[in-house]
Scaffold this active site. Structure first.
Site, PDB file in Angstrom:
ATOM      1  N   PRO A 141      33.457  29.571  44.167  1.00 28.61           N
ATOM      2  CA  PRO A 141      34.275  28.730  43.274  1.00 28.61           C
ATOM      3  C   PRO A 141      34.928  29.604  42.206  1.00 28.61           C
ATOM      4  CG  PRO A 141      31.924  28.457  42.798  1.00 28.61           C
ATOM      5  CD  PRO A 141      32.021  29.326  44.019  1.00 28.61           C
ATOM      6  N   MET A 142      36.221  29.421  41.978  1.00 30.52           N
ATOM      7  CA  MET A 142      36.905  30.201  40.937  1.00 30.52           C
ATOM      8  C   MET A 142      37.924  29.316  40.223  1.00 30.52           C
ATOM      9  SD  MET A 142      37.308  33.939  42.746  1.00 30.52           S
ATOM     10  CE  MET A 142      37.770  33.336  44.364  1.00 30.52           C
TER      11      MET A 142
ATOM     12  N   GLN B 275      31.952  21.912  43.209  1.00 25.87           N
ATOM     13  CA  GLN B 275      31.082  22.509  42.200  1.00 25.87           C
ATOM     14  C   GLN B 275      31.202  21.749  40.879  1.00 25.87           C
ATOM     15  OE1 GLN B 275      31.591  26.201  39.922  1.00 25.87           O
ATOM     16  NE2 GLN B 275      29.589  26.830  40.713  1.00 25.87           N
TER      17      GLN B 275
ATOM     18  N   CYS C 214      28.288  30.391  34.957  1.00 27.36           N
ATOM     19  CA  CYS C 214      29.475  30.672  34.154  1.00 27.36           C
ATOM     20  C   CYS C 214      29.080  31.008  32.718  1.00 27.36           C
ATOM     21  CB  CYS C 214      30.403  29.456  34.177  1.00 27.36           C
ATOM     22  SG  CYS C 214      31.852  29.709  33.161  1.00 27.36           S
TER      23      CYS C 214
ATOM     24  N   HIS D 161      24.579  35.238  42.088  1.00 27.71           N
ATOM     25  CA  HIS D 161      25.450  36.317  41.614  1.00 27.71           C
ATOM     26  C   HIS D 161      24.518  37.416  41.102  1.00 27.71           C
ATOM     27  CE1 HIS D 161      29.150  37.487  38.921  1.00 27.71           C
ATOM     28  NE2 HIS D 161      28.647  38.505  39.572  1.00 27.71           N
TER      29      HIS D 161
ATOM     30  N   ASN E 223      26.018  36.950  46.178  1.00 26.43           N
ATOM     31  CA  ASN E 223      27.364  36.971  45.610  1.00 26.43           C
ATOM     32  C   ASN E 223      27.483  38.111  44.603  1.00 26.43           C
ATOM     33  OD1 ASN E 223      28.867  35.475  42.852  1.00 26.43           O
ATOM     34  ND2 ASN E 223      30.049  35.871  44.693  1.00 26.43           N
TER      35      ASN E 223
ATOM     36  N   ARG F 156      36.509  37.411  44.325  1.00 19.40           N
ATOM     37  CA  ARG F 156      37.796  38.058  44.043  1.00 19.40           C
ATOM     38  C   ARG F 156      38.458  38.670  45.263  1.00 19.40           C
ATOM     39  NH1 ARG F 156      35.116  40.834  38.883  1.00 19.40           N
ATOM     40  NH2 ARG F 156      33.375  40.563  40.328  1.00 19.40           N
TER      41      ARG F 156
END
Ligand SMILES: Cc1cc2nc3c(=O)[nH]c(=O)nc-3n(C[C@H](O)[C@H](O)[C@H](O)COP(=O)(O)O)c2cc1C
Length: 347
Positions: free
Chosen positions: A24-25, A77, A107, A178, A218, A241
């Site tokens: 998700p970005m 998300q 985040c 992450h 991730n 990315r």
């Protein structure tokens, strides 16, 4: 769209295959990007941008929950920590037909910290566990969590295990990790994606200690061979990315991660197949740039890549005939590539 089940048994929907997912970005993985990415990989699991529970509950549903059916399998998300609100949103996610609902615990932005959203929740595993339990009780689709390996002041392996253990107790069995900590004061969100060192070995250790859980890696992944190595021990990889800046590398994902040998579209075919989508978007009052801004990296590494990028990032703002520019650009790229795009394999 899928129908809500009458009996509403809990979390009985099949799990989507998560061997390869696109992270998700915010501002990047909107529905236009996802439609485009889906032309390159038919199998990868896609995620929406993070949507806060407040936006889902009080905002425009079409904007926050809308997608094209072609994007499936697609996960929503959420950002939030109020269990009742998360539960309502999870039910809405199911009704809207999402394949999964994921909670953002990664985040690091100040803006979200103030509302107890994102990575700061790693300091409150019990709150995340309550949220996950409420979401699971409210919907039949899988509920997953995306998180960091820690935050400053709470970055030991024991604390990570405590977090994962508590959230697992609440019923979550899939964790997208992450592999760096987030530093909640002093670093911008962008710096928090680059500066804290990547520690893949921590995620591998987590899988060894929680073998019953689905653990997805991730952070910083760009090379398909390396990703395939990771999935020998882990359950999947999640790429952010690289999937945005160099999207065509994903043309080999279905074959490598899903043993799916269906021929992939060439870059020019992807570009051609985006044309009717763009035309429809314009017909509905949209702006072409909102779609094509996500395509700038399509020809990365090939002749004409700079021309393509420039036309879609600069020239596009100087024309009142954007589709004519797009058609001309398709011709230009055909000429510049002179057959180099025919092999239907990533560069
Ligand atoms: C522009 C941008 C926006 C992001 N927005 C989100 C988001 O909404 N939710 C989330 O969990 N992570 C978000 N992230 C983090 C990514 O999902 C991912 O964890 C991070 O970029 C590391 O993976 P990568 O090295 O493959 O990019 C964002 C990253 C970027 C670059």
């Amino acid at each position: 769209m899928q129908q809500k089940q009458q009996t509403s048994p809990k979390n009985t929907r099949p799990e989507p295959n998560r061997r390869f997912s696109i992270a998700p970005m915010m501002d990047w993985t909107d529905r236009h990007y996802r439609f485009f990415a889906r032309l390159i990989t038919r199998r990868a699991l896609l995620y929406t941008e993070m949507v806060t529970t407040g936006a889902v509950l009080h905002g425009d549903h079409a904007r926050f929950l809308g997608y094209s059916p072609e994007e499936q399998p697609l996960a929503l998300q959420l950002g939030g920590s109020n269990a009742a609100e998360l539960a309502q949103c999870a039910a809405l996610a199911e009704t809207a037909g999402f394949a999964e609902v994921n909670l953002n615990v990664g985040c690091p932005s100040d803006r979200v910290q103030n509302n107890l959203i994102g990575a700061c929740l790693m300091a409150h595993p019990e709150l995340v566990a309550d949220g996950v339990k409420a979401m699971r009780d409210a919907c039949a689709i899988p509920v997953t969590v995306k998180h960091r390996i820690g935050i400053n002041g709470r970055d030991s392996y024991a604390q990570l295990c405590d977090f994962v253990g508590q959230v697992h107790q609440a019923g979550c069995t899939t964790f997208a990790v992450h592999a760096r900590i987030a530093i909640l004061e002093g670093l911008s969100p962008k710096e928090n994606r680059d500066i804290p060192p990547l520690k893949y070995e921590v995620v591998h250790q987590l899988k060894r200690d929680f073998p019953q859980l689905e653990i997805l890696l991730n952070g910083g992944l760009t090379d398909l061979d390396a990703m395939q190595q990771h999935v020998q021990q882990l359950d999947g990889v999640m790429v952010g990315r690289e999937a945005y800046h160099n999207p065509y590398f994903m043309a080999d994902v279905d074959r490598r991660f899903y043993a799916d040998e269906t021929p992939v579209l060439s870059r020019l075919e992807v570009m051609a197949q985006m044309r009717p989508y763009i035309a429809r978007h314009i017909e509905q009052g949209g702006v072409m740039h909102h779609v094509t801004r996500h395509m700038l990296g399509l020809f990365q590494g090939l002749p004409g890549a700079r021309h393509f990028r420039r036309q879609l990032s600069t020239a596009i703002h100087q024309t009142d005939q954007p589709l004519a520019l797009y058609d001309q650009l398709l011709q230009d790229m055909e000429q510049r590539l002179q057959g180099r795009d025919c092999e239907r394999q990533p560069a």
